[in-house]
Design a protein around this motif. Structure first.
Motif, PDB file in Angstrom:
ATOM      1  N   ARG A  97      48.710  32.778  45.318  1.00  0.00           N
ATOM      2  CA  ARG A  97      48.745  32.873  46.774  1.00  0.00           C
ATOM      3  C   ARG A  97      48.995  31.504  47.391  1.00  0.00           C
ATOM      4  N   VAL A 115      45.460  32.965  41.514  1.00  0.00           N
ATOM      5  CA  VAL A 115      44.379  33.866  41.914  1.00  0.00           C
ATOM      6  C   VAL A 115      43.804  34.547  40.674  1.00  0.00           C
ATOM      7  N   VAL A 126      37.552  33.863  43.875  1.00  0.00           N
ATOM      8  CA  VAL A 126      37.718  35.318  43.948  1.00  0.00           C
ATOM      9  C   VAL A 126      36.907  36.061  42.891  1.00  0.00           C
ATOM     10  N   MET A 151      41.445  43.904  45.714  1.00  0.00           N
ATOM     11  CA  MET A 151      40.750  42.863  46.463  1.00  0.00           C
ATOM     12  C   MET A 151      39.673  43.497  47.320  1.00  0.00           C
ATOM     13  N   LEU A 157      36.945  41.196  51.312  1.00  0.00           N
ATOM     14  CA  LEU A 157      37.908  40.199  51.766  1.00  0.00           C
ATOM     15  C   LEU A 157      37.309  39.279  52.814  1.00  0.00           C
ATOM     16  N   ASP A 216      40.961  34.373  52.518  1.00  0.00           N
ATOM     17  CA  ASP A 216      41.877  35.032  51.588  1.00  0.00           C
ATOM     18  C   ASP A 216      43.262  35.232  52.208  1.00  0.00           C
ATOM     19  N   TYR A 274      50.817  36.447  49.033  1.00  0.00           N
ATOM     20  CA  TYR A 274      50.476  36.665  47.627  1.00  0.00           C
ATOM     21  C   TYR A 274      51.746  36.924  46.830  1.00  0.00           C
TER      22      TYR A 274
END
Length: 115
Positions: free
Chosen positions: A38, A48, A63, A82, A85, A89, A93
């Motif tokens: 990302r 990520v 994460v 995900m 969130l 974030d 991506y």
């Protein structure tokens, strides 16, 4: 030639969930590892999560416990679930695929986390 196409981004409130998908196609595809990166505005692209051919996984500390990477080898697809969130974030991506020693990138999908 290898094509990489991401989908599933969008706008979500803090605490919500999104699932990103990345489909890989091409006559010469022989996928080894697949991963998600990302890039937020003004920042460098960062890893990520990544999943290897043996389904080993690795996550960024930011994460861990919230995001889950998985793959469907029959569909040449990798997913990023995900959860929980956070505004931090928010980023574009990108999916990355390692096939026959070369890396391929998708065009990116925007994820925005905001109330």
């Amino acid at each position: 030639q290898v094509q990489v196409v991401e989908s599933g981004g969008g706008l979500m409130q803090p605490g919500g969930s999104l699932r990103l998908s990345c489909e890989v196609s091409g006559s010469s595809v022989a996928i080894n590892a697949m991963g998600w990166y990302r890039q937020a505005p003004g920042k460098e692209r960062e890893l990520v999560a990544v999943i290897g051919s043996g389904d080993s996984t690795n996550y960024a500390d930011s994460v861990k416990g919230r995001f889950t990477i998985s793959r469907d080898n029959a569909k040449n697809t990798v997913y990023l679930q995900m959860n929980s969130l956070k505004p931090e974030d928010t980023a574009v991506y990108y999916c990355n695929v390692l096939s026959r020693g070369s890396h391929y990138w998708g065009q990116g999908t925007q994820v925005t986390v905001s109330s």
